[in-house]
Design a protein around this motif. Structure first.
Motif, mmCIF file in Angstrom:
data_model
loop_
_atom_site.group_PDB
_atom_site.id
_atom_site.type_symbol
_atom_site.label_atom_id
_atom_site.label_comp_id
_atom_site.label_asym_id
_atom_site.label_seq_id
_atom_site.Cartn_x
_atom_site.Cartn_y
_atom_site.Cartn_z
ATOM 1 N N GLU A 21 78.835 56.359 79.998
ATOM 2 C CA GLU A 21 78.264 55.753 78.788
ATOM 3 C C GLU A 21 77.101 56.576 78.242
ATOM 4 N N GLN A 22 76.357 57.246 79.127
ATOM 5 C CA GLN A 22 75.229 58.085 78.714
ATOM 6 C C GLN A 22 75.693 59.468 78.260
ATOM 7 N N ASP A 23 76.996 59.661 78.201
ATOM 8 C CA ASP A 23 77.594 60.933 77.788
ATOM 9 C C ASP A 23 77.273 62.084 78.737
ATOM 10 N N ASP A 24 76.978 61.755 80.001
ATOM 11 C CA ASP A 24 76.824 62.816 80.992
ATOM 12 C C ASP A 24 78.187 63.421 81.334
ATOM 13 N N PHE A 25 79.242 62.632 81.143
ATOM 14 C CA PHE A 25 80.616 63.064 81.390
ATOM 15 C C PHE A 25 81.493 62.558 80.258
ATOM 16 N N LEU A 26 82.603 63.247 80.018
ATOM 17 C CA LEU A 26 83.523 62.840 78.952
ATOM 18 C C LEU A 26 84.223 61.531 79.277
ATOM 19 N N ASN A 27 84.583 61.366 80.559
ATOM 20 C CA ASN A 27 85.308 60.160 80.969
ATOM 21 C C ASN A 27 85.139 59.962 82.472
ATOM 22 N N ARG A 28 85.682 58.842 82.966
ATOM 23 C CA ARG A 28 85.550 58.520 84.394
ATOM 24 C C ARG A 28 86.202 59.583 85.277
ATOM 25 N N GLU A 29 87.358 60.071 84.863
ATOM 26 C CA GLU A 29 88.065 61.070 85.675
ATOM 27 C C GLU A 29 87.212 62.312 85.867
ATOM 28 N N GLN A 30 86.613 62.808 84.783
ATOM 29 C CA GLN A 30 85.763 63.986 84.882
ATOM 30 C C GLN A 30 84.535 63.686 85.749
ATOM 31 N N ALA A 31 83.946 62.515 85.571
ATOM 32 C CA ALA A 31 82.768 62.137 86.348
ATOM 33 C C ALA A 31 83.081 62.125 87.838
ATOM 34 N N ILE A 32 84.156 61.471 88.191
ATOM 35 C CA ILE A 32 84.524 61.364 89.608
ATOM 36 C C ILE A 32 84.840 62.735 90.190
ATOM 37 N N GLU A 33 85.581 63.547 89.452
ATOM 38 C CA GLU A 33 85.928 64.878 89.944
ATOM 39 C C GLU A 33 84.679 65.731 90.162
ATOM 40 N N GLU A 34 83.781 65.752 89.183
ATOM 41 C CA GLU A 34 82.585 66.581 89.313
ATOM 42 C C GLU A 34 81.641 66.059 90.387
ATOM 43 N N LEU A 35 81.491 64.736 90.465
ATOM 44 C CA LEU A 35 80.602 64.174 91.478
ATOM 45 C C LEU A 35 81.136 64.409 92.886
ATOM 46 N N LEU A 36 82.450 64.312 93.063
ATOM 47 C CA LEU A 36 83.034 64.613 94.374
ATOM 48 C C LEU A 36 82.861 66.091 94.717
ATOM 49 N N SER A 37 83.043 66.962 93.730
ATOM 50 C CA SER A 37 82.863 68.398 93.962
ATOM 51 C C SER A 37 81.435 68.707 94.378
ATOM 52 N N LEU A 38 80.455 68.076 93.712
ATOM 53 C CA LEU A 38 79.055 68.273 94.077
ATOM 54 C C LEU A 38 78.788 67.790 95.501
ATOM 55 N N GLY A 39 79.379 66.664 95.852
ATOM 56 C CA GLY A 39 79.199 66.134 97.202
ATOM 57 C C GLY A 39 79.782 67.057 98.256
ATOM 58 N N VAL A 40 80.954 67.587 97.993
ATOM 59 C CA VAL A 40 81.592 68.506 98.941
ATOM 60 C C VAL A 40 80.761 69.785 99.056
ATOM 61 N N SER A 41 80.302 70.311 97.930
ATOM 62 C CA SER A 41 79.472 71.524 97.955
ATOM 63 C C SER A 41 78.182 71.285 98.727
ATOM 64 N N SER A 42 77.574 70.147 98.498
ATOM 65 C CA SER A 42 76.335 69.793 99.198
ATOM 66 C C SER A 42 76.587 69.675 100.699
ATOM 67 N N HIS A 43 77.685 69.068 101.048
ATOM 68 C CA HIS A 43 78.037 68.912 102.460
ATOM 69 C C HIS A 43 78.258 70.279 103.104
ATOM 70 N N ASN A 44 78.948 71.169 102.415
ATOM 71 C CA ASN A 44 79.190 72.512 102.944
ATOM 72 C C ASN A 44 77.885 73.266 103.115
ATOM 73 N N ALA A 45 76.962 73.123 102.164
ATOM 74 C CA ALA A 45 75.674 73.803 102.256
ATOM 75 C C ALA A 45 74.870 73.252 103.422
ATOM 76 N N ALA A 46 74.994 71.962 103.685
ATOM 77 C CA ALA A 46 74.270 71.352 104.793
ATOM 78 C C ALA A 46 74.781 71.873 106.124
ATOM 79 N N GLY A 47 75.994 72.395 106.152
ATOM 80 C CA GLY A 47 76.580 72.911 107.376
ATOM 81 C C GLY A 47 76.101 74.303 107.736
ATOM 82 N N GLU A 48 75.398 74.973 106.796
ATOM 83 C CA GLU A 48 74.890 76.301 107.089
ATOM 84 C C GLU A 48 73.794 76.193 108.137
#
Length: 76
Positions: A21-48
């Protein structure tokens, strides 16, 4: 693309709706995909290892402190 079904807590679902609704993402699908990608990247970085992270921070700090006069040719 793989399709997955997940059950989200109401709070997370509401947060995703709010971000869309705040126009941070075009739609729910994009929001979920990008947020999951950020979470996975963060998790991988935490493993270093701590040593790898310190090396990365040190290298970045050195790169950031390079004398700009050494790069005058790049600006001409």
């Amino acid at each position: 693309m793989v399709t997955s079904e997940v059950t989200l807590p109401d709070r997370i679902d509401s947060d995703i709706d709010r971000l869309v609704e705040q126009d941070d993402f075009l739609n729910r699908e994009q929001a979920i995909e990008e947020l999951l990608s950020l979470g996975v990247s963060s998790h991988n970085a935490a493993g270093e290892s701590e040593e790898e992270l310190v090396d990365d921070v040190f290298t970045q700090a050195v790169d950031d402190q390079q004398d700009p006069a050494n790069h005058q040719d790049d600006q001409l």
